[in-house]
Structures are given as structure tokens and as C-alpha cells.
Motif scaffolding. Structure first.
Motif, mmCIF file in Angstrom:
data_model
loop_
_atom_site.group_PDB
_atom_site.id
_atom_site.type_symbol
_atom_site.label_atom_id
_atom_site.label_comp_id
_atom_site.label_asym_id
_atom_site.label_seq_id
_atom_site.Cartn_x
_atom_site.Cartn_y
_atom_site.Cartn_z
ATOM 1 N N ALA A 1 0.814 -1.221 0.000
ATOM 2 C CA ALA A 1 0.000 0.000 0.000
ATOM 3 C C ALA A 1 0.849 1.273 0.000
ATOM 4 O O ALA A 1 0.342 2.345 0.295
ATOM 5 N N SER A 2 2.136 1.153 -0.329
ATOM 6 C CA SER A 2 3.047 2.303 -0.338
ATOM 7 C C SER A 2 2.953 3.099 0.959
ATOM 8 O O SER A 2 2.631 4.283 0.954
ATOM 9 N N PRO A 3 3.209 2.460 2.104
ATOM 10 C CA PRO A 3 3.010 3.108 3.402
ATOM 11 C C PRO A 3 3.802 4.390 3.601
ATOM 12 O O PRO A 3 3.275 5.360 4.134
ATOM 13 N N MET B 1 6.145 9.390 -9.256
ATOM 14 C CA MET B 1 7.232 9.050 -10.176
ATOM 15 C C MET B 1 7.262 7.562 -10.519
ATOM 16 O O MET B 1 7.559 7.177 -11.651
ATOM 17 N N PHE B 2 6.959 6.728 -9.527
ATOM 18 C CA PHE B 2 7.020 5.279 -9.711
ATOM 19 C C PHE B 2 5.716 4.623 -9.240
ATOM 20 O O PHE B 2 5.679 3.977 -8.188
ATOM 21 N N PRO B 3 4.622 4.804 -9.996
ATOM 22 C CA PRO B 3 3.332 4.245 -9.583
ATOM 23 C C PRO B 3 3.357 2.723 -9.479
ATOM 24 O O PRO B 3 3.994 2.046 -10.297
ATOM 25 N N ASN B 4 2.675 2.207 -8.466
ATOM 26 C CA ASN B 4 2.637 0.763 -8.204
ATOM 27 C C ASN B 4 2.182 -0.055 -9.401
ATOM 28 O O ASN B 4 2.635 -1.178 -9.610
ATOM 29 N N LYS B 5 1.266 0.506 -10.174
ATOM 30 C CA LYS B 5 0.727 -0.237 -11.315
ATOM 31 C C LYS B 5 1.785 -0.473 -12.395
ATOM 32 O O LYS B 5 1.687 -1.402 -13.178
ATOM 33 N N GLN B 6 2.789 0.367 -12.394
ATOM 34 C CA GLN B 6 3.826 0.265 -13.411
ATOM 35 C C GLN B 6 5.134 -0.317 -12.875
ATOM 36 O O GLN B 6 5.868 -0.997 -13.599
#
Length: 200
Positions: A93-95, A160-165
Motif C-alpha cells: 500500500a506504499s506506506p 514518479m514510480f506508480p505501483n501499477k507500473q
């Protein structure tokens, strides 16, 4: 009970994020009343603060244990990375990004503590790497240690670095490889290439 609340909250925050999980969600997951949680934590901010401190201490203890083993410097970096990713459940969840966005004061305090600990670890690692002939002799240790810390934090930026990518573990791996290739001797590069076969 306080420790149990922290542990469950930590698990939920790592999996679903600080914003998504409410005190009601936590109470429901634990099968206790919300009043019980408020007995130990005045509000959600206090709970988040306690949870991040708990996680920081647990990770620091784990890293200290790895450092005591005095592994080969490049292998040590890979071992620490693997430990942190495992402990943070791959940061689904990108804490840290959510912490920065919704709890900036807690994030600032945590970042300061992380820097103080990580700076010492990285400087020691760099010095040992130079002594062992795996890192270049001429590198600016103070600069490298700081840019390494900044980079490790920057790759957690979801804009800059989305989780989906970008998958978190792969990002960490790519950044660590990038860091080492910039400072490694031929001997160090050989060690790196062998480790990449193991840790990929």
C-alpha cells in the motif's frame, strides 16, 4: 493489549494504507470495541505514530543483526534489502508515501531517524567495501551515503514510480544494482553479477 493493537494495525496499514484503515476497521478485525483501542491510543494519529515507531525499531534490530554477521559488503546490502522488503510485506500500500501525504510530521520524524541509522550503516559498508577492494578507492563516501539514502526514499514516490507500473521489490533491486555498479571495482562487479543470479 497495546502491543496486539500495534501489531494488527501495522499489518493492516502495510496491506491497505494509513488512509484506508479506520479505527472501526481495526476494532472489527481484532474483535474488540473501539473504546478498547482508545484506552491505549488517544486518536488514530497516536496509533500511526506508535505503529511506525514499532516498525522502525523492528527493522533496525533486524539490520543490526545482519551487520553483526560482517558479511561481504555487497552481499550485506542485498541481505538487508531482502530483509526490509520481507518485513514490510513488499509495501503493497506504499506506506511511506501515504505517511508523507497524510501524516507529514510523523513522516519527517521517521525520515530523520532513518537517515541517522542508515547513514552510519552505509558509511561503514562503503569503508569496508573499499578496504576489501570491491568499491573504488576514490569515491566520496559522504556524498555516496547521502545520495543512496535520497534515492531509496525517492523510488517510493508514487507520482514518479506508480505501483501499477513499477513493482516495489523490482524497484529496490534495480536501484541497489544501480548504486553498486556506480562504485564497484571489477572484483565488486563479479560479486554483484553472482548475487543477481541468486536474488532475482
Amino acid at each position: 493489549m497495546r502491543e496486539k493493537i500495534i501489531e494488527k494495525a501495522n499489518d493492516l496499514f502495510l496491506n491497505f494504507g494509513f488512509k484506508s484503515i479506520t479505527m472501526d476497521d481495526l476494532a472489527s478485525e481484532m474483535g474488540i470495541s473501539k473504546k478498547t483501542i482508545y484506552t491505549h491510543f488517544q486518536n488514530k494519529t497516536k496509533l500511526v505514530e506508535a505503529t511506525t515507531d514499532h516498525t522502525f525499531c523492528a527493522i533496525r534490530t533486524g539490520i543490526d543483526t545482519i551487520l553483526e554477521e560482517k558479511r561481504e559488503p555487497i552481499e550485506e546490502l542485498f541481505t538487508i534489502k531482502a530483509f526490509v522488503i520481507n518485513h514490510l510485506k513488499n509495501e503493497k500500500a506504499s506506506p511511506q508515501y501515504q505517511l508523507q501525504k497524510y501524516y507529514p510530521k510523523i513522516y519527517a520524524t521517521l525520515k530523520k531517524k532513518q537517515f541517522e541509522v542508515m547513514q552510519d550503516c552505509v558509511i561503514e559498508n562503503l569503508n569496508r567495501g573499499i578496504a576489501n577492494g570491491v568499491f573504488l578507492k576514490h569515491i566520496n563516501i559522504e556524498f555516496i551515503s547521502r545520495i543512496y539514502f535520497m534515492g531509496m526514499n525517492s523510488i517510493k514516490d508514487q507520482d514518479m514510480f506508480p505501483n501499477k507500473q513499477f513493482e516495489v521489490a523490482e524497484l529496490q533491486q534495480n536501484y541497489l544494482e544501480y548504486h553498486i555498479r556506480g562504485i564497484a571495482t571489477n572484483k565488486g562487479l563479479q560479486i554483484l553479477d553472482n548475487l543477481l543470479k541468486t536474488f532475482r
